[in-house]
Design an enzyme around this catalytic site. Structure first.
Site, PDB file in Angstrom:
ATOM      1  N   PHE A   1       0.830  -1.211   0.000  1.00  0.00           N
ATOM      2  CA  PHE A   1       0.000   0.000   0.000  1.00  0.00           C
ATOM      3  C   PHE A   1       0.863   1.259   0.000  1.00  0.00           C
ATOM      4  CE2 PHE A   1      -3.634   2.473   2.247  1.00  0.00           C
ATOM      5  CZ  PHE A   1      -4.160   2.852   1.026  1.00  0.00           C
ATOM      6  N   ARG A  17      13.139   1.172   6.662  1.00  0.00           N
ATOM      7  CA  ARG A  17      14.024   0.898   7.797  1.00  0.00           C
ATOM      8  C   ARG A  17      15.302   0.181   7.356  1.00  0.00           C
ATOM      9  NH1 ARG A  17      13.594  -3.477  10.921  1.00  0.00           N
ATOM     10  NH2 ARG A  17      11.698  -4.016   9.803  1.00  0.00           N
ATOM     11  N   LYS A  41      -4.884   0.269   8.930  1.00  0.00           N
ATOM     12  CA  LYS A  41      -6.155  -0.195   9.489  1.00  0.00           C
ATOM     13  C   LYS A  41      -5.864  -1.162  10.625  1.00  0.00           C
ATOM     14  CE  LYS A  41      -8.433   0.513   5.089  1.00  0.00           C
ATOM     15  NZ  LYS A  41      -8.768  -0.063   3.794  1.00  0.00           N
ATOM     16  N   SER A  93      -4.413  -2.819  -2.928  1.00  0.00           N
ATOM     17  CA  SER A  93      -3.167  -2.329  -3.532  1.00  0.00           C
ATOM     18  C   SER A  93      -2.973  -2.816  -4.959  1.00  0.00           C
ATOM     19  CB  SER A  93      -1.969  -2.770  -2.690  1.00  0.00           C
ATOM     20  OG  SER A  93      -2.147  -2.387  -1.365  1.00  0.00           O
ATOM     21  N   LYS A 115     -13.986  -3.991   9.686  1.00  0.00           N
ATOM     22  CA  LYS A 115     -14.361  -4.760   8.489  1.00  0.00           C
ATOM     23  C   LYS A 115     -13.372  -5.901   8.244  1.00  0.00           C
ATOM     24  CE  LYS A 115     -11.074  -3.303   5.789  1.00  0.00           C
ATOM     25  NZ  LYS A 115     -10.115  -3.972   4.985  1.00  0.00           N
TER      26      LYS A 115
END
Length: 352
Positions: free
Chosen positions: A20, A39, A109, A157, A208
């Site tokens: 994403f 990272r 999310k 995505s 969801k």
């Protein structure tokens, strides 16, 4: 020269280059210079050398860095696209370099827990709403940032990467954040709505995922569209009651970030949460499924957190409760389904 008054066009920052994060970075790069944070140095080197992130194509203009300070100095607007399991930690790494002028939008999310030192979900078992943090609450708690927003909606995505038409919601208490997010992301193929109920939008996106695992399980059991219609409609009712108890509004659950995302995820083999349910129904163990997955299925952690919340809330959430027993207490999926079919839902719609 002060970073606020620099004449060079400002970069937009994207933290996290999972599927994403990569897609959002590419959408942003169509209009603005973009700097991404990863990272691992090898991922940074890959992006800068080959314009791919873990094999996913990236706009050639995007630059990568593993230095949080550099990102915060170069970018006034930052998109945090990090899985919820590592979200708090990444925000803490960035916190020393963030100022009130930074505008932050996250696309995660999931939920974090606000527990005392040494406490875990296993040791506390019951949690109150004050011990649950949405991602915007994590940002507000850990940093001096004020203008915070979230990006939510049916954003698979894979489809976004292919340039298929889609829409998303930018939610924030601040209209300025919504307008900025819309201006940066909106295109002919990507519509961006605004919503002032950030908690409701975040909670909808989180809940969801639970229903999506159950939808995957239905498909894995070979059950038909009637059963899926039942699950999605009952799932929406459950989302509304839980969302209300967690501080969100009914309107957000009924919108794009709620029912829009719910229908998409419950019908998609590209959804990680759907895949978990599907494979469980096919007989795989949760351990095996998690070992095989590149990216986290947020719904698993969400089920555990919501189950612990239900212990203190005067509320029943039969889908979540039964899914918890399937995931963590070895209840057979068929048995859970039998229970749900017999559960005494007396009225169809009880929230209007």
């Amino acid at each position: 020269m002060d970073s606020k008054n620099s004449t060079k066009p400002k970069c937009i920052g994207v933290i996290g280059v999972g599927s994403f994060g990569t897609v959002i970075a590419n959408i942003l790069a169509a209009k603005n210079p973009v700097m991404v944070y990863a990272r691992k140095q090898e991922v940074v080197d890959e992006i800068n050398a080959t314009h791919t992130a873990q094999g996913r194509a990236m706009n050639e203009e995007i630059i990568a860095s593993s230095d949080p300070e550099k990102l915060c100095q170069s970018c006034d607007v930052l998109f945090f696209m990090v899985p919820s399991s590592g979200f708090q930690n990444v925000v803490r790494i960035f916190s020393p370099f963030l100022f009130p002028y930074h505008l932050i939008i996250h696309g995660t999310k999931g939920l974090c827990l606000n527990l005392k030192e040494g406490e875990t979900l296993e040791t506390v078992k019951k949690i109150k709403r004050s011990q649950i943090l949405t991602m915007s609450e994590v940002i507000l708690q850990e940093t001096v940032a004020v203008r915070v927003g979230c990006l939510a909606g049916p954003n698979l995505s894979k489809e976004l990467a292919q340039g298929q038409p889609a829409a998303t919601v930018i939610a924030s208490k601040y209209n300025e954040v919504i307008l900025e997010g819309q201006s940066l992301l909106r295109s002919e193929k990507f519509q961006v709505y605004g919503n002032s109920d950030i908690i409701g939008v975040e909670i909808s996106g989180v809940l969801k995922n639970i229903i999506a695992i159950a939808a995957g399980a239905l498909a894995g059991l070979g059950l038909g569209e009637n059963a899926k219609g039942l699950l999605i409609s009952r799932g929406m009712v459950e989302m509304i009651h839980l969302g209300n108890a967690l501080g969100g509004s009914i309107k957000s659950v009924m919108g794009l970030a709620g029912i829009g995302d719910l229908v998409t995820t419950c019908n998609s083999v590209h959804s990680r949460n759907y895949t978990v349910g599907y494979r469980l129904a096919k007989g795989d163990t949760l351990e095996t499924i998690l070992e095989d997955m590149d990216e986290v299925a947020e719904g698993i952690n969400t089920v555990r957190i919501i189950k612990a919340f239900l212990e203190t809330a005067d509320l029943r959430a039969p889908i979540t409760e039964n899914l918890y027993r399937v995931l963590f207490e070895d209840l057979e999926i068929e048995e859970a389904l039998q229970f749900l079919m017999k559960y005494p839902f007396n009225v169809d719609v009880d929230f209007v």
